[in-house]
Scaffold this active site. Structure first.
Site, PDB file in Angstrom:
ATOM      1  N   ASP A 169      14.855  13.578 -20.209  1.00  0.00           N
ATOM      2  CA  ASP A 169      13.712  13.034 -21.336  1.00  0.00           C
ATOM      3  C   ASP A 169      14.192  12.765 -22.628  1.00  0.00           C
ATOM      4  O   ASP A 169      15.285  13.327 -22.934  1.00  0.00           O
ATOM      5  CB  ASP A 169      12.821  14.309 -21.649  1.00  0.00           C
ATOM      6  N   ARG A 209       5.946   9.437 -27.902  1.00  0.00           N
ATOM      7  CA  ARG A 209       5.853   8.354 -26.922  1.00  0.00           C
ATOM      8  C   ARG A 209       5.005   7.440 -27.723  1.00  0.00           C
ATOM      9  O   ARG A 209       4.229   7.647 -28.627  1.00  0.00           O
ATOM     10  CB  ARG A 209       5.273   8.663 -25.664  1.00  0.00           C
ATOM     11  N   TYR A 240      15.944   5.144 -11.040  1.00  0.00           N
ATOM     12  CA  TYR A 240      14.902   4.261 -11.521  1.00  0.00           C
ATOM     13  C   TYR A 240      15.027   3.446 -12.633  1.00  0.00           C
ATOM     14  O   TYR A 240      15.033   2.175 -12.601  1.00  0.00           O
ATOM     15  CB  TYR A 240      13.467   5.088 -11.614  1.00  0.00           C
ATOM     16  N   SER A 262      10.654  -1.787 -18.463  1.00  0.00           N
ATOM     17  CA  SER A 262      10.317  -0.571 -19.130  1.00  0.00           C
ATOM     18  C   SER A 262      10.994  -0.378 -20.368  1.00  0.00           C
ATOM     19  O   SER A 262      12.321  -0.642 -20.432  1.00  0.00           O
ATOM     20  CB  SER A 262      10.433   0.390 -18.060  1.00  0.00           C
ATOM     21  N   LEU A 306       0.725  -1.230  -0.186  1.00  0.00           N
ATOM     22  CA  LEU A 306      -0.083  -0.119   0.045  1.00  0.00           C
ATOM     23  C   LEU A 306       0.816   1.267  -0.108  1.00  0.00           C
ATOM     24  O   LEU A 306       0.213   2.305   0.269  1.00  0.00           O
ATOM     25  CB  LEU A 306      -1.027   0.029   1.098  1.00  0.00           C
ATOM     26  N   LYS A 314      15.711  -1.077 -13.381  1.00  0.00           N
ATOM     27  CA  LYS A 314      15.297  -1.672 -14.314  1.00  0.00           C
ATOM     28  C   LYS A 314      16.074  -2.675 -15.026  1.00  0.00           C
ATOM     29  O   LYS A 314      16.141  -3.903 -15.460  1.00  0.00           O
ATOM     30  CB  LYS A 314      14.162  -1.045 -15.209  1.00  0.00           C
TER      31      LYS A 314
HETATM   32  C1  UD1 Z   1       8.889   7.808 -17.664  1.00  0.00           C
HETATM   33  C2  UD1 Z   1      10.139   6.897 -17.725  1.00  0.00           C
HETATM   34  C3  UD1 Z   1       9.593   5.277 -17.854  1.00  0.00           C
HETATM   35  C4  UD1 Z   1       8.613   5.104 -16.743  1.00  0.00           C
HETATM   36  C5  UD1 Z   1       7.630   6.094 -16.653  1.00  0.00           C
HETATM   37  C6  UD1 Z   1       6.888   5.843 -15.391  1.00  0.00           C
HETATM   38  C7  UD1 Z   1      12.312   7.562 -18.625  1.00  0.00           C
HETATM   39  C8  UD1 Z   1      12.991   7.999 -19.701  1.00  0.00           C
HETATM   40  N1  UD1 Z   1      10.815   7.222 -18.715  1.00  0.00           N
HETATM   41  O1  UD1 Z   1       8.396   7.982 -18.878  1.00  0.00           O
HETATM   42  O2  UD1 Z   1      10.700   4.559 -17.954  1.00  0.00           O
HETATM   43  O3  UD1 Z   1       8.084   3.671 -16.782  1.00  0.00           O
HETATM   44  O4  UD1 Z   1       7.962   7.388 -16.539  1.00  0.00           O
HETATM   45  O5  UD1 Z   1       6.349   6.964 -14.686  1.00  0.00           O
HETATM   46  O6  UD1 Z   1      12.871   7.498 -17.589  1.00  0.00           O
HETATM   47  N2  UD1 Z   1       5.296  15.905 -20.239  1.00  0.00           N
HETATM   48  C9  UD1 Z   1       4.958  17.128 -20.539  1.00  0.00           C
HETATM   49  N3  UD1 Z   1       4.443  17.722 -19.325  1.00  0.00           N
HETATM   50  C10 UD1 Z   1       4.113  17.258 -18.159  1.00  0.00           C
HETATM   51  C11 UD1 Z   1       4.522  15.695 -17.965  1.00  0.00           C
HETATM   52  C12 UD1 Z   1       5.208  15.123 -19.054  1.00  0.00           C
HETATM   53  O7  UD1 Z   1       5.201  17.601 -21.550  1.00  0.00           O
HETATM   54  O8  UD1 Z   1       3.707  17.659 -17.405  1.00  0.00           O
HETATM   55  C13 UD1 Z   1       5.918  15.012 -21.543  1.00  0.00           C
HETATM   56  C14 UD1 Z   1       7.242  14.578 -21.050  1.00  0.00           C
HETATM   57  O9  UD1 Z   1       8.464  15.810 -21.245  1.00  0.00           O
HETATM   58  C15 UD1 Z   1       7.528  13.227 -21.926  1.00  0.00           C
HETATM   59  C16 UD1 Z   1       6.009  12.959 -22.031  1.00  0.00           C
HETATM   60  O10 UD1 Z   1       5.194  13.919 -21.733  1.00  0.00           O
HETATM   61  O11 UD1 Z   1       7.855  13.610 -23.252  1.00  0.00           O
HETATM   62  C17 UD1 Z   1       5.553  11.616 -21.320  1.00  0.00           C
HETATM   63  O12 UD1 Z   1       5.987  11.708 -19.960  1.00  0.00           O
HETATM   64  P1  UD1 Z   1       5.635  10.599 -18.684  1.00  0.00           P
HETATM   65  O13 UD1 Z   1       4.357  10.453 -18.753  1.00  0.00           O
HETATM   66  O14 UD1 Z   1       6.522  11.430 -17.527  1.00  0.00           O
HETATM   67  O15 UD1 Z   1       6.546   9.516 -19.155  1.00  0.00           O
HETATM   68  P2  UD1 Z   1       7.825   9.318 -19.600  1.00  0.00           P
HETATM   69  O16 UD1 Z   1       9.020  10.175 -19.268  1.00  0.00           O
HETATM   70  O17 UD1 Z   1       8.089   8.850 -20.854  1.00  0.00           O
END
Ligand code: UD1
Length: 335
Positions: free
Chosen positions: A298, A232, A150, A125, A34, A154
């Site tokens: 990123d 993504r 993190y 991942s 939890l 993995k």
């Molecule tokens: C990240 C991890 C992934 C992990 C996942 C779980 C890395 C490189 N990636 O994925 O391994 O399994 O988190 O939590 O370590 N974004 C915005 N604004 C926001 C939030 C996100 O623009 O407020 C963009 C980010 O820059 C990115 C995309 O959205 O380009 C996805 O982000 P996010 O959902 O955090 O996932 P990842 O970073 O791809």
């Protein structure tokens, strides 16, 4: 194979997987401490499947408890989700991540081996690919050094399982490399429950649309992609959950030891801005967002080559991006 120990079974992916396990005739035995989930998720799972589920509250580093569960429940296979997953937090508190994510896995492996249960599905991942040299990225791509502790956990966990497979020729495992899971169950009874301010994109979007956050910042619009934002591979959590059933079936049908890494993604790349547009279109909600700076760590673009999952497991994603975002929104509205 029937009784499946699901560590982290009350979490986002774990809870959806428990539902699919029951729908496919398996019995999930949930172990969850939890730390990032709520006890009422168990009631929601039970409501969806209309039957009760077994739940142990505890930590998967607790070998005594693991032995007790194996003895009481006659466990035939394990899906190991339980791990910390906040990339930013892992940079500030690396030991917490190494301790929990690696310690949890080694405890599970040690006890499962001792109990003669060698069917393991591990939550990995696409972070193990870092910035891939080729897109879409397939499983033969080089494993890069990770951007965060993190991500390193993995990579190390995959390596530990691979080493165990070399030493124990009967051990059967599959490493599922998830891309970006989004969405929620179609009933809106279970979904993602971020702790505090979400760092993942879709929960931030739904909270912004719900008025909990003022505005979303798009991290970077100067990447070398079609609109400058990151790319993504967004996959519905129910599709992802179903991949675990296929993975268990694959292990069941194998007569000798195995250790396969398999991408679990849709095979499609979408930019962050495309996702926002798609959210607005499918939900009819206008989203308040601004273009901002890049976020450290990123990756510019990553999406799956999804051939191996189809060939080896007979699995592919089915739910559209629009439906995934609508499900995420419908879930948000219940919170
Ligand atoms: C990240 C991890 C992934 C992990 C996942 C779980 C890395 C490189 N990636 O994925 O391994 O399994 O988190 O939590 O370590 N974004 C915005 N604004 C926001 C939030 C996100 O623009 O407020 C963009 C980010 O820059 C990115 C995309 O959205 O380009 C996805 O982000 P996010 O959902 O955090 O996932 P990842 O970073 O791809």
């Amino acid at each position: 194979m029937k009784n499946i120990l699901v560590t982290g079974g009350l979490g986002f992916i774990g809870s959806h997987t428990c539902v699919e396990l029951i729908n496919s005739g398996f019995t999930p035995i949930i172990l969850d401490n939890l730390s990032n989930s709520e006890p009422w998720i168990k009631d929601r799972i039970e409501k969806i499947v209309n039957q009760s589920v077994v739940f142990y509250e505890g930590d998967c580093r607790d070998k005594e408890l693991l032995n007790q569960i194996f003895t009481e429940q006659k466990i035939n296979g394990i899906i190991h989700f339980a791990a910390y997953k906040a990339v930013g937090e892992s940079v500030n508190e690396p030991l917490k991540y190494y301790e929990n994510n690696i310690g949890g896995l080694t405890a599970i492996l040690e006890v499962s081996q001792k109990q003669n249960c060698s069917n393991l599905v591990f939550s990995s991942s696409c972070t193990v690919y870092g910035t891939p040299d080729r897109l879409p990225v397939d499983e033969s791509a080089q494993i890069k050094s990770a951007e965060s502790p993190y991500g390193t956990t993995k990579i190390i966990c995959e390596k530990i399982i691979q080493d165990l497979s070399k030493a124990d020729k009967n051990y059967k495992s599959i490493l599922l490399r998830y891309f970006n899971p989004i969405g929620a169950h179609e009933t809106s009874l279970i979904g993602e429950l971020p702790l505090g301010v979400p760092s993942n994109l879709v929960p931030f979007i739904t909270q912004t649309a719900a008025g909990i956050r003022e505005s979303l910042t798009v991290f970077g619009n100067d990447y070398n992609t079609k609109d400058g934002s990151c790319v993504r591979d967004f996959i519905h959590v129910t599709d992802l959950a179903k991949a675990h059933i296929k993975a268990l079936e694959f292990l069941t049908n194998k007569n000798e030891g195995t250790c396969e890494a398999v991408n679990i993604g849709t095979g499609n790349g979408n930019t962050v801005l495309e996702l926002i547009n798609s959210f607005e279109k499918s939900t009819g909600q206008k989203l308040n967002y601004t273009l901002g700076n890049r976020r450290g760590g990123d990756v510019e673009a990553v999406y799956a080559d999804a051939k191996k999952s189809k060939e080896l497991l007979g699995w592919e994603a089915e739910i559209s991006l629009e439906q995934s975002l609508l499900d995420a929104w419908n879930w948000q509205k219940t919170l």
